[in-house]
Design a protein around this motif. Structure first.
Motif, short mmCIF file in Angstrom:
data_model
loop_
_atom_site.label_atom_id
_atom_site.label_comp_id
_atom_site.label_asym_id
_atom_site.label_seq_id
_atom_site.Cartn_x
_atom_site.Cartn_y
_atom_site.Cartn_z
N ARG A 85 49.09 50.23 44.68
CA ARG A 85 48.11 49.83 43.67
C ARG A 85 46.72 50.18 44.18
NH1 ARG A 85 50.45 43.76 42.81
NH2 ARG A 85 52.19 44.26 41.41
N THR A 86 45.78 50.26 43.29
CA THR A 86 44.38 50.41 43.71
C THR A 86 43.87 49.08 44.23
OG1 THR A 86 43.48 49.82 41.55
CG2 THR A 86 44.02 52.17 41.92
N ALA A 87 42.71 49.11 44.88
CA ALA A 87 42.12 47.86 45.40
C ALA A 87 41.87 46.88 44.27
CB ALA A 87 40.83 48.19 46.14
N ALA A 88 41.39 47.39 43.13
CA ALA A 88 41.12 46.51 41.99
C ALA A 88 42.40 45.89 41.45
CB ALA A 88 40.41 47.30 40.90
N GLU A 89 43.48 46.66 41.44
CA GLU A 89 44.75 46.14 40.94
C GLU A 89 45.33 45.10 41.89
OE1 GLU A 89 46.23 50.14 38.51
OE2 GLU A 89 46.76 49.88 40.64
N TRP A 90 45.22 45.32 43.21
CA TRP A 90 45.68 44.30 44.16
C TRP A 90 44.85 43.03 44.02
CZ3 TRP A 90 50.16 44.21 46.31
CH2 TRP A 90 50.81 45.37 46.71
N ALA A 91 43.54 43.17 43.82
CA ALA A 91 42.68 41.99 43.67
C ALA A 91 43.05 41.19 42.43
CB ALA A 91 41.22 42.43 43.61
N ALA A 92 43.46 41.89 41.37
CA ALA A 92 43.82 41.21 40.13
C ALA A 92 45.19 40.55 40.22
CB ALA A 92 43.79 42.21 38.97
N ASN A 93 46.04 41.05 41.12
CA ASN A 93 47.39 40.50 41.28
C ASN A 93 47.67 40.34 42.77
OD1 ASN A 93 50.01 39.62 40.88
ND2 ASN A 93 50.82 41.65 40.40
N ASP A 94 47.09 39.31 43.37
CA ASP A 94 47.15 39.09 44.82
C ASP A 94 48.46 38.41 45.19
OD1 ASP A 94 46.32 39.15 47.43
OD2 ASP A 94 45.05 37.36 47.26
N GLU A 95 49.56 39.14 45.05
CA GLU A 95 50.87 38.54 45.22
C GLU A 95 51.29 38.46 46.69
OE1 GLU A 95 54.32 41.10 44.19
OE2 GLU A 95 52.77 42.44 43.38
N VAL A 96 52.37 37.75 46.92
CA VAL A 96 52.96 37.62 48.26
C VAL A 96 54.10 38.63 48.37
CG1 VAL A 96 54.19 36.11 49.85
CG2 VAL A 96 52.33 35.19 48.42
N LEU A 97 53.97 39.58 49.29
CA LEU A 97 55.04 40.54 49.52
C LEU A 97 56.20 39.89 50.26
CD1 LEU A 97 53.03 43.71 50.66
CD2 LEU A 97 53.84 43.14 48.36
N LEU A 98 57.38 40.40 50.03
CA LEU A 98 58.55 39.91 50.76
C LEU A 98 58.41 40.23 52.25
CD1 LEU A 98 61.37 41.09 48.32
CD2 LEU A 98 60.39 38.78 48.51
N ALA A 99 59.12 39.50 53.08
CA ALA A 99 59.08 39.78 54.51
C ALA A 99 59.59 41.19 54.77
CB ALA A 99 59.92 38.76 55.28
N GLY A 100 58.76 42.02 55.40
CA GLY A 100 59.13 43.40 55.67
C GLY A 100 58.79 44.37 54.56
#
Length: 360
Positions: free
Chosen positions: A27-42
């Motif tokens: 994702r772009t930085a703006a898209e990550w900022a809009a959806n600041d999710e928790v990634l799975l382990a690994g």
């Protein structure tokens, strides 16, 4: 149709023929900022417009994950990459003389690997205002303001203390009764202040970014060590100051005349030597004392305006606009001021150096 054990070898053969490809979350930085999710382990996530790569832990939001560096060594540039938790980003560390980098190899030369630190190292071409005061160097102390009668022995009053930085900001006192005296402790020389003494630095140590450090010993609470502001309610007077001890509101303060950022004392004791260092830039104030709180910082919401207050010279041992106010009772071992923010490593090196200058 149900699979039987006899079908298993055929299934494995088919799976081995499948070309499996895995894509990283992008994702772009703006898209990550809009959806600041928790990634799975690994699980991996990449910021496409910056190249930043992070690995999830199943708990931490993407914005708080530490990015993975591309390289730790910058070949040919004599730089190392390290994570600065106080900044929330990677920064480059310059090893200095005596260390060289070639590819992924670091080589030390000259016996110890790197050169010893001196406050003189801080005064590069970018520093246009500041000072280095060192009363342990008795050659910098004078019994007269003109600098013609040297201090030669303990107990003599000091009318002038030379600036060792080369900038010529000598600290002086024209009033005989307000002069500190030169004394010698167990190992180090220092200036003794009795509550009515102070030195005027000849310039206002004000800048929009700076680093300042003091080695001292005080027997009294709420005393000014270095002052480039003066007295007044927070948010009414521009400038900054450092105190020897204040357990309630303002051990350190930076003020733009409308709002202020300040640190409280977190355990500084009276009648003991201490080292206190602060650095400020862009509304963030960091400090250390006695090797503690190396990454402590405070900041204000938004941005402080100009903090420059050049209406009166800075002072050692009292408020710059009111002599005799919050005056130092104790020992002054050393002080350094530069009009740039300084790096994390410079702050650490200055702290270690100053610790050696006081009677710890």
């Amino acid at each position: 149709m149900a699979l039987t054990n006899s079908d298993l070898p055929k299934l494995i053969e088919l799976l081995n023929q499948i070309d499996i490809r895995v894509q990283v979350r992008r994702r772009t930085a703006a898209e990550w900022a809009a959806n600041d999710e928790v990634l799975l382990a690994g699980e991996w996530g990449r910021v496409t417009d910056t190249g930043e790569l992070k690995q999830g832990d199943g708990v931490t939001a993407f914005s708080a994950l530490m990015p993975v560096p591309g390289v730790l060594v910058d070949p040919g540039s004599d730089r190392l990459l390290f994570w600065d938790a106080s900044e929330g980003s990677y920064r480059h560390l310059s090893p200095g003389s005596g260390l060289t980098i070639s590819g992924d190899t670091i080589t030390a030369s000259g016996g110890g690997g790197g050169s010893s630190f001196s406050p003189a190292d801080l005064f590069d071409a970018s520093v246009t205002n500041g000072a280095w005061y060192d009363p342990n160097d008795i050659s910098t102390l004078w019994q007269d303001v003109a600098g013609t009668i040297p201090v030669t022995t303990a107990g003599q009053a000091v009318a002038r203390m030379d600036d060792k930085s080369g900038l010529g900001n000598h600290a002086a006192q024209s009033t005989s009764a307000a002069r500190p005296t030169y004394q010698v402790g167990d190992l180090k020389g220092y200036l003794s202040f009795d509550g009515g003494d102070y030195l005027e630095c000849g310039t206002a140590f004000n800048a929009e970014a700076f680093m300042a450090g003091v080695a001292y010993f005080t027997t009294s609470n709420n005393v000014r060590l270095l002052d480039a502001r003066g007295t007044g309610v927070f948010g009414t007077v521009k400038g900054w100051y450092m105190k020897g001890r204040n357990s309630t509101t303002d051990l350190l303060c930076v003020d733009d005349g409308s709002s202020a950022v300040a640190f409280n004392d977190e355990g500084i004791t009276l009648s003991a030597p201490h080292v206190l260092i602060m650095r400020y830039a862009a509304s963030r104030l960091r400090y250390t004392f006695d090797t503690a709180n190396l990454t402590s910082q405070k900041s204000v919401t938004g941005t402080l305006g100009t903090i420059t207050n050049a209406t009166q010279p800075s002072r050692i041992g009292t408020a710059s606009n009111a002599a005799g106010t919050q005056s130092l009772v104790g020992r002054f071992y050393q002080a350094v001021v530069i009009n740039r923010h300084g790096s994390f490593n410079e702050q650490r090196d200055l702290h270690e150096y100053m610790t050696q200058t006081a009677d710890f």
